[in-house]
Design a protein around this motif. Structure first.
Motif, PDB file in Angstrom:
ATOM      1  N   PHE A 247       0.829  -1.212   0.000  1.00 27.11           N
ATOM      2  CA  PHE A 247       0.000   0.000   0.000  1.00 27.11           C
ATOM      3  C   PHE A 247       0.865   1.265   0.000  1.00 27.11           C
ATOM      4  CE2 PHE A 247      -3.335  -2.875   1.795  1.00 27.11           C
ATOM      5  CZ  PHE A 247      -4.270  -2.681   0.783  1.00 27.11           C
ATOM      6  N   LEU A 248       2.001   1.242   0.684  1.00 29.13           N
ATOM      7  CA  LEU A 248       2.895   2.398   0.705  1.00 29.13           C
ATOM      8  C   LEU A 248       3.475   2.666  -0.678  1.00 29.13           C
ATOM      9  CD1 LEU A 248       4.469   4.623   2.153  1.00 29.13           C
ATOM     10  CD2 LEU A 248       6.165   2.889   2.832  1.00 29.13           C
ATOM     11  N   LEU A 249       3.928   1.618  -1.368  1.00 31.87           N
ATOM     12  CA  LEU A 249       4.485   1.785  -2.709  1.00 31.87           C
ATOM     13  C   LEU A 249       3.435   2.331  -3.687  1.00 31.87           C
ATOM     14  CD1 LEU A 249       6.857  -1.253  -3.322  1.00 31.87           C
ATOM     15  CD2 LEU A 249       7.323   1.113  -3.964  1.00 31.87           C
ATOM     16  N   ARG A 250       2.231   1.837  -3.564  1.00 36.78           N
ATOM     17  CA  ARG A 250       1.155   2.306  -4.439  1.00 36.78           C
ATOM     18  C   ARG A 250       0.924   3.805  -4.236  1.00 36.78           C
ATOM     19  NH1 ARG A 250      -4.458   2.925  -4.624  1.00 36.78           N
ATOM     20  NH2 ARG A 250      -5.381   2.255  -6.623  1.00 36.78           N
ATOM     21  N   TRP A 251       0.901   4.250  -2.991  1.00 35.48           N
ATOM     22  CA  TRP A 251       0.690   5.661  -2.685  1.00 35.48           C
ATOM     23  C   TRP A 251       1.820   6.517  -3.249  1.00 35.48           C
ATOM     24  CZ3 TRP A 251       3.668   9.016   0.356  1.00 35.48           C
ATOM     25  CH2 TRP A 251       3.082  10.272   0.596  1.00 35.48           C
ATOM     26  N   ILE A 252       3.053   6.054  -3.137  1.00 36.49           N
ATOM     27  CA  ILE A 252       4.207   6.810  -3.634  1.00 36.49           C
ATOM     28  C   ILE A 252       4.113   6.993  -5.148  1.00 36.49           C
ATOM     29  CG2 ILE A 252       6.702   6.715  -4.020  1.00 36.49           C
ATOM     30  CD1 ILE A 252       6.968   5.449  -1.249  1.00 36.49           C
ATOM     31  N   ASN A 253       3.787   5.919  -5.877  1.00 35.63           N
ATOM     32  CA  ASN A 253       3.721   6.024  -7.342  1.00 35.63           C
ATOM     33  C   ASN A 253       2.598   6.929  -7.801  1.00 35.63           C
ATOM     34  OD1 ASN A 253       5.941   4.489  -8.043  1.00 35.63           O
ATOM     35  ND2 ASN A 253       4.827   2.566  -8.038  1.00 35.63           N
ATOM     36  N   ILE A 254       1.453   6.851  -7.153  1.00 40.91           N
ATOM     37  CA  ILE A 254       0.345   7.742  -7.507  1.00 40.91           C
ATOM     38  C   ILE A 254       0.742   9.195  -7.268  1.00 40.91           C
ATOM     39  CG2 ILE A 254      -1.988   8.441  -6.825  1.00 40.91           C
ATOM     40  CD1 ILE A 254      -2.586   5.475  -6.302  1.00 40.91           C
ATOM     41  N   ARG A 255       1.432   9.457  -6.177  1.00 40.12           N
ATOM     42  CA  ARG A 255       1.877  10.821  -5.854  1.00 40.12           C
ATOM     43  C   ARG A 255       2.897  11.318  -6.881  1.00 40.12           C
ATOM     44  NH1 ARG A 255       6.112  12.906  -2.780  1.00 40.12           N
ATOM     45  NH2 ARG A 255       5.679  14.951  -1.846  1.00 40.12           N
ATOM     46  N   LEU A 256       3.841  10.468  -7.266  1.00 37.74           N
ATOM     47  CA  LEU A 256       4.840  10.849  -8.264  1.00 37.74           C
ATOM     48  C   LEU A 256       4.187  11.178  -9.598  1.00 37.74           C
ATOM     49  CD1 LEU A 256       7.703   8.265  -7.563  1.00 37.74           C
ATOM     50  CD2 LEU A 256       7.766  10.731  -7.144  1.00 37.74           C
ATOM     51  N   ASN A 257       3.190  10.409 -10.002  1.00 37.18           N
ATOM     52  CA  ASN A 257       2.492  10.685 -11.259  1.00 37.18           C
ATOM     53  C   ASN A 257       1.750  12.013 -11.209  1.00 37.18           C
ATOM     54  OD1 ASN A 257       3.269   8.418 -12.698  1.00 37.18           O
ATOM     55  ND2 ASN A 257       1.509   7.198 -12.080  1.00 37.18           N
ATOM     56  N   ARG A 258       1.160  12.321 -10.054  1.00 31.53           N
ATOM     57  CA  ARG A 258       0.435  13.574  -9.908  1.00 31.53           C
ATOM     58  C   ARG A 258       1.395  14.758 -10.032  1.00 31.53           C
ATOM     59  NH1 ARG A 258      -1.448  12.863  -4.936  1.00 31.53           N
ATOM     60  NH2 ARG A 258      -3.097  11.479  -5.691  1.00 31.53           N
ATOM     61  N   ILE A 259       2.549  14.646  -9.384  1.00 31.12           N
ATOM     62  CA  ILE A 259       3.550  15.715  -9.451  1.00 31.12           C
ATOM     63  C   ILE A 259       4.076  15.872 -10.878  1.00 31.12           C
ATOM     64  CG2 ILE A 259       5.875  16.358  -8.718  1.00 31.12           C
ATOM     65  CD1 ILE A 259       5.241  14.994  -6.016  1.00 31.12           C
ATOM     66  N   ARG A 260       4.324  14.739 -11.530  1.00 28.39           N
ATOM     67  CA  ARG A 260       4.887  14.779 -12.881  1.00 28.39           C
ATOM     68  C   ARG A 260       3.891  15.344 -13.889  1.00 28.39           C
ATOM     69  NH1 ARG A 260       9.006  10.288 -14.691  1.00 28.39           N
ATOM     70  NH2 ARG A 260       9.981  11.406 -13.000  1.00 28.39           N
ATOM     71  N   LYS A 261       2.632  15.003 -13.739  1.00 29.79           N
ATOM     72  CA  LYS A 261       1.604  15.526 -14.634  1.00 29.79           C
ATOM     73  C   LYS A 261       1.520  17.040 -14.528  1.00 29.79           C
ATOM     74  CE  LYS A 261      -3.286  14.948 -15.818  1.00 29.79           C
ATOM     75  NZ  LYS A 261      -4.552  14.232 -15.465  1.00 29.79           N
ATOM     76  N   ALA A 262       1.582  17.546 -13.286  1.00 26.75           N
ATOM     77  CA  ALA A 262       1.535  19.000 -13.080  1.00 26.75           C
ATOM     78  C   ALA A 262       2.777  19.664 -13.675  1.00 26.75           C
ATOM     79  CB  ALA A 262       1.431  19.304 -11.587  1.00 26.75           C
ATOM     80  N   LYS A 263       3.925  19.047 -13.538  1.00 27.14           N
ATOM     81  CA  LYS A 263       5.168  19.618 -14.068  1.00 27.14           C
ATOM     82  C   LYS A 263       5.143  19.653 -15.587  1.00 27.14           C
ATOM     83  CE  LYS A 263       8.847  18.703 -11.763  1.00 27.14           C
ATOM     84  NZ  LYS A 263      10.012  17.994 -11.173  1.00 27.14           N
ATOM     85  N   LEU A 264       4.611  18.601 -16.211  1.00 29.72           N
ATOM     86  CA  LEU A 264       4.526  18.564 -17.671  1.00 29.72           C
ATOM     87  C   LEU A 264       3.570  19.654 -18.178  1.00 29.72           C
ATOM     88  CD1 LEU A 264       5.239  17.306 -20.368  1.00 29.72           C
ATOM     89  CD2 LEU A 264       3.455  15.584 -19.990  1.00 29.72           C
ATOM     90  N   ALA A 265       2.445  19.830 -17.479  1.00 23.86           N
ATOM     91  CA  ALA A 265       1.495  20.880 -17.861  1.00 23.86           C
ATOM     92  C   ALA A 265       2.144  22.255 -17.737  1.00 23.86           C
ATOM     93  CB  ALA A 265       0.252  20.789 -16.986  1.00 23.86           C
ATOM     94  N   GLU A 266       2.946  22.438 -16.701  1.00 21.27           N
ATOM     95  CA  GLU A 266       3.652  23.714 -16.502  1.00 21.27           C
ATOM     96  C   GLU A 266       4.636  23.966 -17.633  1.00 21.27           C
ATOM     97  OE1 GLU A 266       7.160  25.288 -13.527  1.00 21.27           O
ATOM     98  OE2 GLU A 266       5.651  23.918 -12.701  1.00 21.27           O
ATOM     99  N   GLU A 267       5.382  22.931 -18.025  1.00 20.33           N
ATOM    100  CA  GLU A 267       6.345  23.069 -19.119  1.00 20.33           C
ATOM    101  C   GLU A 267       5.633  23.349 -20.435  1.00 20.33           C
ATOM    102  OE1 GLU A 267       9.875  23.070 -19.446  1.00 20.33           O
ATOM    103  OE2 GLU A 267       9.358  23.660 -17.405  1.00 20.33           O
ATOM    104  N   GLN A 268       4.520  22.669 -20.660  1.00 17.55           N
ATOM    105  CA  GLN A 268       3.778  22.870 -21.898  1.00 17.55           C
ATOM    106  C   GLN A 268       3.309  24.322 -22.008  1.00 17.55           C
ATOM    107  OE1 GLN A 268       0.476  20.203 -22.409  1.00 17.55           O
ATOM    108  NE2 GLN A 268      -0.034  20.936 -24.464  1.00 17.55           N
ATOM    109  N   ALA A 269       2.815  24.876 -20.899  1.00 15.39           N
ATOM    110  CA  ALA A 269       2.352  26.264 -20.911  1.00 15.39           C
ATOM    111  C   ALA A 269       3.526  27.233 -21.058  1.00 15.39           C
ATOM    112  CB  ALA A 269       1.578  26.550 -19.628  1.00 15.39           C
ATOM    113  N   ARG A 270       4.602  26.991 -20.338  1.00 15.93           N
ATOM    114  CA  ARG A 270       5.757  27.902 -20.361  1.00 15.93           C
ATOM    115  C   ARG A 270       6.422  27.954 -21.734  1.00 15.93           C
ATOM    116  NH1 ARG A 270      11.194  27.791 -19.445  1.00 15.93           N
ATOM    117  NH2 ARG A 270      11.228  25.531 -19.173  1.00 15.93           N
ATOM    118  N   ARG A 271       6.476  26.806 -22.405  1.00 16.78           N
ATOM    119  CA  ARG A 271       7.146  26.740 -23.703  1.00 16.78           C
ATOM    120  C   ARG A 271       6.189  26.994 -24.874  1.00 16.78           C
ATOM    121  NH1 ARG A 271      12.122  23.683 -23.603  1.00 16.78           N
ATOM    122  NH2 ARG A 271      12.712  23.173 -21.471  1.00 16.78           N
ATOM    123  N   GLY A 272       4.898  27.071 -24.576  1.00 19.42           N
ATOM    124  CA  GLY A 272       3.928  27.290 -25.635  1.00 19.42           C
ATOM    125  C   GLY A 272       3.755  26.090 -26.543  1.00 19.42           C
TER     126      GLY A 272
END
Length: 522
Positions: A467-492
């Motif tokens: 259960f701990l590993l599952r929580w960590i991976n879900i959290r990492l995906n959430r952070i990465r998705k937000a970072k990709l969206a930020e890069e997409q907006a910043r770079r146009g």
């Protein structure tokens, strides 16, 4: 790319400073920071951008073609390996001359060899053609197994089991890598389950073979030696099949046309898992060692391997202690293999269908915990049927290791990091099995209550880790998705630009942490 967005009214010093800051940021998140000459061998065939596109029907036909060869041969390898590894379990009730603590040591020797050679073997395999290296090791272990029939003393058995462990240590890492190169993430767990199911089926097959051999009354060879000769010969045949037909990677798959090899690579490009890379990269080893998820997987592997080490060598002895004869034990142990195999297939299907890796481990562990509790609670009750049913429930836990293999295949990128984590997993597997051989002590016979309690506690602890590993991976995906969206907006970037960058990163041999486009499977 980043310097194109600098305002024209800035000084040259400001432009240079901003460019350096952007390059550093790009290095951190895996953008514009890699050298394609350092990438996977797949780049030689398909390049950094997808130039050819294939229909869903074409890809389905290609997958069926792969399925006829790769999982089939992998299953044959695992079938042979598990028979060979557990041959001692059959020999133990067929006149094997080593007993007591010496039997424990002979059992342990396999995992000592496995542990000693695990890291060298995966790094050697990285430099060589993967399937050819695997096939050579299988032929060698077949010969070693046949040599078990040529001795009767403890020292020789210990040495042969040690060498057998060395040869077999490459099997799981090689097969996991091959599956991860040819199949998409949502296909990998199912294909791994197709070969891992052999662990359960060999219990059925081996039990019936040993049962048949037990009726042999000649004087030429004791029954256990006949088993070793038969299983060793089978391993040699399987090794030759691997050498001739199992492909090393999509780039070198002689079973495929050039167009099909391109299609095989394009099929897995978006998963960002990469293919083969012969270059040894120390920074990827460092990342593997400093990733908290690596150590949680190591711990999870340990928690499932200790029970495996105990039960793979003592399951028949436990069943026999219920009051059955040796021949009855060989037959009655077979349904446990069927139960275990059914759980492996179910967990593999569920894992891919739901994009889950940790929940299937929970499915595998809960029945096993219940079964162990029954063995402890009804010890000495003479309820043979219930006790036998409990041993069948315990057989479900083996699927946990299959899912760990799938987790590694789906959640790691960077070839050196992959082989490192696979080696750590399998080294831990051997350590756990070494410990497991000592769980059931002769002084605790025939009930072995302390060992059964230890197994139940370990499996329960593994639930929490999952259960701990599952929580960590879900959290990492959430952070990465937000970072990709930020890069997409910043770079146009448009969605097409994002897809272009995703394709460019796929075979660059970046690790999962370096590659912003990598998505973890929970």
């Amino acid at each position: 790319m980043s310097s194109e967005f600098v305002h024209a009214n800035k000084t040259s010093d400001e432009v240079e400073k901003n460019s350096q800051l952007q390059d550093a940021y790009d290095d951190k998140i895996g953008l514009d920071s890699f050298d394609t000459s350092d990438g996977d061998e797949a780049l030689e065939l398909v390049g950094t951008q997808a130039k050819e596109h294939f229909s869903e029907e074409y890809n389905r036909k290609l997958r069926r073609k792969l399925d006829l060869v790769i999982p089939t041969i992998s299953a044959a390898v695992y079938f042979s390996q598990y028979l060979d590894k557990t041959s001692l379990n059959y020999a133990s009730i067929m006149g094997f001359p080593i007993v007591g603590q010496q039997y424990n040591l002979v059992s342990m020797a396999f995992y000592l060899g496995y542990l000693l050679w695990e890291f060298p073997t995966v790094y050697i395999s990285q430099k060589l053609r993967l399937a050819k290296y695997l096939g050579g090791n299988i032929v060698a272990w077949g010969a070693l197994l046949m040599l078990h029939a040529a001795t009767n003393n403890f020292g020789a058995f210990f040495a042969l089991r040690f060498l057998l462990g060395m040869c077999e240590s490459c099997v799981a890492p090689c097969l996991i890598l091959i599956i991860s190169m040819f199949y998409k993430k949502d296909e990998q767990s199912t294909r791994i389950s197709w070969f891992y199911i052999m662990n359960g089926l060999t219990q059925v097959f081996g039990g019936f073979v040993a049962y048949g051999v037990s009726f042999y009354e000649g004087n030429a060879l004791p029954p256990y030696k006949i088993v070793y000769v038969l299983l060793g010969g089978l391993a040699i045949v399987v090794g030759l099949v691997v050498l001739i037909w199992l492909p090393d990677s999509p780039v070198h798959a002689s079973m495929l046309t050039k167009e099909e090899r391109v299609a095989a690579l394009e099929r897995v490009r978006n998963d960002q898992g990469g293919t083969a890379n012969k270059k040894f990269k120390k920074e990827q080893i460092y990342e593997a060692l400093t990733d908290i998820r690596t150590w949680l997987m190591v711990l999870s592997t340990m928690l499932t391997s200790i029970p495996n080490g105990a039960l793979s060598n003592y399951s028949n002895i436990i069943v026999k202690s219920f009051g059955y004869t040796s021949r009855q034990t060989l037959i009655l142990s077979a349904p446990g293999g069927v139960v275990g195999s059914a759980m492996v297939i179910f967990c593999g299907w569920y894992s891919d269908r739901k994009a889950e890796r940790m929940i299937p481990i929970v499915f595998a562990l809960v029945p096993a915990i219940v079964g162990t509790a029954i063995l402890i609670g009804l010890n000495g009750s003479k309820q043979q049927g219930v006790l036998l049913f409990a041993t069948y429930l315990i057989g479900t836990f083996g699927s946990a290791l299959s899912t760990i293999y799938s987790y590694n295949a789906s959640n790691t990128s960077g070839h050196t990091k992959k082989v490192t984590i696979n080696a750590m997993t399998m080294a831990t597997f051997s350590i756990g099995n070494i410990i497991g051989t000592e769980i059931f002590q002769p002084k605790d016979a025939p009930a072995y209550i302390p060992g059964k309690i230890a197994i139940m506690v370990l499996m329960t602890a593994q639930l929490a880790i999952s259960f701990l590993l599952r929580w960590i991976n879900i959290r990492l995906n959430r952070i990465r998705k937000a970072k990709l969206a930020e890069e997409q907006a910043r770079r146009g970037w448009s969605d097409a630009d994002v897809q272009r960058e995703r394709e460019r990163h796929a075979f660059a041999d970046l690790t999962d942490k370096q590659n912003l486009f990598f998505v973890y499977t929970a």
